[in-house]
Design a protein around this motif. Structure first.
Motif: not given
Length: 525
Positions: A380-381, A129-130, A88-90, A71-73
């Motif tokens: 980030x990653x 994918x996210x 992106x966004x994950x 839901x946030x995404x």
């Protein structure tokens, strides 16, 4: 002695759960929270002191969940077409919850489960994918205090797992081809019964739990599962990654399937066959000790005694009301066990665990109320070992996690003693230096991305190096850094002038980095 009692715990004895005659000290409360959370601030330590461990755990079980990852995404615009073919966004939503949300036991359990029932964003193919990974995390969060069988079923039918372990679109045998065996193998080896037969205390024998034929037969269960695209139009929206997979009858293997000494008869429907297979694995005698030992390793100690594993496995087998797989009972058993709470046990050289890099980072962030003023959580990653942590949630390089639960580092005292040190599998010269450099940037370099910590409580102590270090030692390290080391660090801090605001802040930064780099902190006792 007074038995800690709450709800269904009343029938247990002091041989199982910790007994207490007084409220915990600040150090005891901080040590408990080091096991039960990903980091705690001074106020949270004091809250445990004013209560007791069992009451705190029950309050965590009752705490409401906040906005989910999926839901946030959606709320933050990641469903726009430009994000279709990337993840992106994950990272943003992962850090959002792990750093800031007010259900720390649930978040601790989500991270632990994500390292046992592994899905990695680096291995997810296809669109959105996210959203697939976000939905998977929501499944872990929903079931973190639920039943392991329910969790196993939802994980199995998630598109994230179907894609990651390549059984989405798996087809029955045709013209000599065989179904993909990835998930059949890993659901046994990693998610339920393990490789070797275990006794009730998790002690392995030489006998293997399954054969190659068991894998190939079980793989037939995982055929015909596909995206649920009903009502959706091309190009597929993120919603497809939220829906459990459904059956494509044309691809399902309808014949009989025999594995682990049982048979699913020919003609059994796909869903009945799936549930029968998962029930068989869930009810296997290996599953309670196999999963219980790994959860103990994630939270408390890398080398729990067989008796400790046995007590937790017994709670997994029966929560006291005849229910198998109750993860609340498992968590109570892990965190309240005398082996977890007894300071004498903690002092043993074989007790404890290496704090994985992500947990060290989160100890700092949660300990000093890190926040994202812009709400982006742009950390980030962190997978790069040379410049970051060498580990990032939901980005394991393989299904075997960042490190194996049974990893024994060769050529070490641990190897000589036959002790597992899982986290050492990702520890080397590069990662050690990378961690310290990264934490120095996080602590003293105005945060990471838009994430900032709050050092106001420490600035008030900056004129007194010993008091400053005592506070950092309690909040970050649960008092584990010994007096001799603190004295040496205090001398070093004393060389930093603290007559100006900038000087006091420099002292705070130095104190934090020095404790975060101390071996006595990095080994959680």
């Amino acid at each position: 002695m007074q038995l800690v009692r709450v709800g269904s715990l009343t029938d247990f004895t002091c041989a199982v759960y910790s007994c207490t005659t007084a409220a915990p000290t600040a150090t005891e409360a901080a040590r408990f929270l080091a096991q039960a959370t990903l980091g705690a601030n001074r106020a949270q330590v004091q809250a445990v002191q004013s209560s007791d461990y069992a009451t705190w755990i029950e309050a965590q079980f009752a705490a409401p969940r906040s906005q989910g990852h999926y839901d946030w995404l959606m709320a933050n615009g990641y469903s726009a077409e430009t994000f279709r073919d990337n993840a992106q966004g994950l990272d943003n939503t992962v850090w959002r919850k792990l750093v800031s949300h007010t259900d720390p036991l649930r978040q601790r359990m989500v991270l632990a489960l994500s390292e046992i029932l592994v899905v990695s964003a680096t291995g997810l193919q296809g669109p959105w994918a996210q959203f697939a990974a976000a939905n998977y995390l929501d499944i872990l969060e929903t079931n973190a205090f639920g039943n392991y069988r329910t969790l196993l079923g939802q994980v199995t039918l998630s598109t994230a797992m179907g894609n990651y372990l390549t059984f989405r679109g798996n087809r029955r045998s045709t013209n000599g081809s065989q179904p993909d065996e990835n998930y059949a193998r890993e659901v046994m080896q990693l998610f339920t019964i393990g490789l070797l037969q275990l006794d009730a205390n998790g002690v392995p024998s030489a006998a293997e739990t399954y054969t190659a034929n068991d894998v190939s037969q079980l793989a037939r269960v995982f055929t015909g599962w596909e995206y649920d695209i009903s009502g959706l139009t091309a190009p597929l929206p993120p919603e497809v990654q939220r829906r459990p997979m459904v059956q494509n009858a044309n691809a399902y293997e309808t014949g009989s399937k025999s594995f682990l000494g049982m048979t699913i008869p020919a003609g059994t429907s796909a869903m009945v066959g799936l549930n029968t297979a998962l029930d068989t694995l869930f009810n296997h005698p290996n599953t309670p000790p196999f999963i219980s030992r790994q959860l103990i390793q994630r939270l408390v100690t890398s080398n729990p005694s067989p008796a400790y594993v046995g007590r937790v496995a017994a709670a997994f087998t029966n929560n006291g009301s005849g229910v198998r797989g109750d993860l609340q009972a498992v968590l109570r058993a892990i965190l309240l066990d005398t082996e977890a709470r007894d300071a004498r046990t903690a002092a043993a050289p074989t007790f404890g665990k290496l704090r994985e890099p992500v947990v060290r980072f989160l100890n700092w962030a949660r300990g000093f109320n890190a926040s994202s003023p812009g709400g982006r959580w742009d950390i980030g990653d962190l997978s790069n070992a040379g410049t970051r942590l060498g580990q990032s949630p939901m980005r394991s390089p393989t299904v075997f996690n960042f490190f194996r639960p049974g990893y024994v580092p060769p050529g070490t005292d641990a190897a000589r003693l036959g002790l597992a040190v899982p986290e050492l599998q990702i520890t080397n010269e590069t990662s050690v230096a990378g961690y310290v450099n990264y934490m120095q940037r996080a602590v003293a370099g105005n945060g990471i991305g838009d994430v900032r910590a709050d050092y106001s409580s420490l600035l008030a102590l900056a004129s007194n190096p010993a008091a400053l270090l005592d506070e950092v030692n309690l909040v970050i390290a649960a008092g584990q850094v010994p007096a001799a080391t603190l004295s040496t660090l205090a001398t070093a801090l004393g060389t930093i002038a603290a007559t100006t605001d900038a000087g006091r802040l420099n002292r705070v930064h130095a104190a934090l980095v020095l404790v975060l780099a101390a071996p006595e902190y990095i080994v959680q006792k």
